[in-house]
Design an enzyme around this catalytic site. Structure first.
Site, mmCIF file in Angstrom:
data_model
loop_
_atom_site.group_PDB
_atom_site.id
_atom_site.type_symbol
_atom_site.label_atom_id
_atom_site.label_comp_id
_atom_site.label_asym_id
_atom_site.label_seq_id
_atom_site.Cartn_x
_atom_site.Cartn_y
_atom_site.Cartn_z
ATOM 1 N N MET A 1 79.430 -0.539 134.537
ATOM 2 C CA MET A 1 79.325 -0.887 135.739
ATOM 3 C C MET A 1 78.152 -0.578 136.271
ATOM 4 O O MET A 1 77.706 -0.938 137.552
ATOM 5 C CB MET A 1 80.560 0.030 136.693
ATOM 6 C CG MET A 1 80.067 0.470 137.934
ATOM 7 S SD MET A 1 81.543 1.289 138.558
ATOM 8 C CE MET A 1 80.440 1.988 139.974
ATOM 9 N N PRO A 2 77.030 0.211 135.580
ATOM 10 C CA PRO A 2 75.891 0.675 136.148
ATOM 11 C C PRO A 2 75.204 -0.742 136.635
ATOM 12 O O PRO A 2 75.248 -1.883 135.623
ATOM 13 C CB PRO A 2 75.188 1.064 135.183
ATOM 14 C CG PRO A 2 76.276 1.930 134.167
ATOM 15 C CD PRO A 2 77.413 0.872 134.298
ATOM 16 N N LEU A 3 74.546 -0.761 137.542
ATOM 17 C CA LEU A 3 73.429 -1.553 138.169
ATOM 18 C C LEU A 3 72.101 -1.203 137.847
ATOM 19 O O LEU A 3 71.939 -0.123 138.472
ATOM 20 C CB LEU A 3 73.723 -2.281 139.404
ATOM 21 C CG LEU A 3 72.665 -3.311 139.793
ATOM 22 C CD1 LEU A 3 72.769 -4.555 139.078
ATOM 23 C CD2 LEU A 3 73.020 -3.582 141.261
ATOM 24 N N THR A 71 72.408 2.544 139.740
ATOM 25 C CA THR A 71 73.650 2.640 140.476
ATOM 26 C C THR A 71 74.817 2.734 139.395
ATOM 27 O O THR A 71 74.902 1.549 138.813
ATOM 28 C CB THR A 71 73.745 1.351 141.434
ATOM 29 O OG1 THR A 71 72.727 1.367 142.373
ATOM 30 C CG2 THR A 71 75.133 1.687 142.188
#
Length: 141
Positions: A1-3, A71
């Site tokens: 899920m990291p951006l 993020t």
């Protein structure tokens, strides 16, 4: 899920992709993101578009300076975050000859309901991976 968002001075597409790969590999090694969970925006900045102090806190920054913003889901311990910072800078130095002084990293932690991976849905609310559930069981989300 990291951006991941990487802002750096103009460079070749190949070098930018390798810098991104270092960040992805470090996240895989230290925070356990799954294979393929690789979403990045790489911004090439022109003169005057990446502003930084060259000596703040006694760190000697050059025109190779970059900012890496990640993020990711909330809940990781400080030691894990520190390991991520260290591994990113280690890989960048070894593979891309980026000086550790030229790497600034910021983490933005969000809850499971703060991210949509597409289709206008919050996938991790609807079907959270077991790894993320264990983080939320510890009082985080």
């Amino acid at each position: 899920m990291p951006l991941v968002r990487i802002s750096l001075m103009q460079t070749t597409a190949h070098r930018a992709q390798e810098i991104g790969r270092c960040v992805y590999d470090a996240m895989r090694e230290t925070i356990g993101i799954p294979e393929g969970d690789n979403f990045q925006v790489i911004n090439h900045c022109g003169v005057g578009e990446l502003v930084y102090d060259p000596t703040f806190l006694g760190i000697e920054r050059t025109n190779e300076f970059m900012i890496i913003e990640i993020t990711l889901g909330r809940g990781r311990e400080t030691a894990v975050k520190q390991a991520l910072f260290a591994r990113i800078t280690e890989l960048l130095e070894a593979r891309c000859q980026v000086r550790p002084d030229d790497v600034m990293i910021g983490l933005n932690e969000v809850g499971l309901d703060d991210m949509s991976l597409g289709q206008g849905r919050a996938q991790f609310v609807e079907n959270p991976p077991a790894r993320l559930l264990s983080l939320s069981d510890n009082g985080s989300s």
